[in-house]
Design an enzyme around this catalytic site. Structure first.
Site: not given
Ligand code: THU
Length: 145
Positions: A53, A55, A64, A66, A97, A100
């Site tokens: 991930n 940010e 993310c 993934e 999530c 994703c």
């Protein structure tokens, strides 16, 4: 969740894929959440792609793990995801999530195995269609008024 014997691994050892996700987690850029996530996927070109991930000070711009791995794979010419591992700092299995799950659905099949790990490599095996049944897909835009 599935028994480990009921999914195809496409010649890839699930434990090894989980270990690659744990390794990828180390690169997570998480100054805001401090929550490290790593992902590793096997693509149809036989390669493994990893991601973490990433940010941003504008929180909504976070990417993310993934989706990092998926974008790396597709931009390298891969067409399909055959298996996926995810790990995080969590004590429990790392569940992708909703965004994703939708992005995975574009490149995976209902049977695609996901190895959802905790921080130290204990993982659960899920079929993709258990995580996102009735996904919105390309064909849903074909039968229109
Ligand atoms: N995160 C992932 O990388 N994957 C998920 O499926 C869930 C959330 C990241 C995004 C953000 O950097 C942090 O975890 C906290 O939400």
């Amino acid at each position: 969740m599935l028994g480990a014997e009921s999914v195809k691994t496409h010649g890839y050892d699930p434990e090894k894929l989980v270990m690659l996700a744990i390794e990828a987690r180390k690169n997570a850029y998480v100054p805001y959440s401090k929550f490290h996530v790593g992902a590793a996927l096997v693509a149809d070109n036989g390669k493994v792609y990893t991601g973490c991930n990433v940010e941003n000070a504008s929180y909504g711009a976070a990417i993310c793990a993934e989706r990092t791995a998926i974008v790396k794979a597709i931009s390298d010419g891969a067409k399909k995801i055959l298996a996926f591992a995810v790990s995080s700092d969590s004590n429990g299995a790392t569940m992708p999530c909703g965004i994703c799950r939708q992005v995975i659905s574009e490149f995976a099949s209902p049977e695609t195995p996901l190895y959802l790990s905790n921080y130290n490599g204990s993982f659960e095996t899920w079929r993709f269609d258990e995580l996102l049944p009735s996904a919105f897909k390309q064909s849903d835009m074909e039968d229109v008024k």
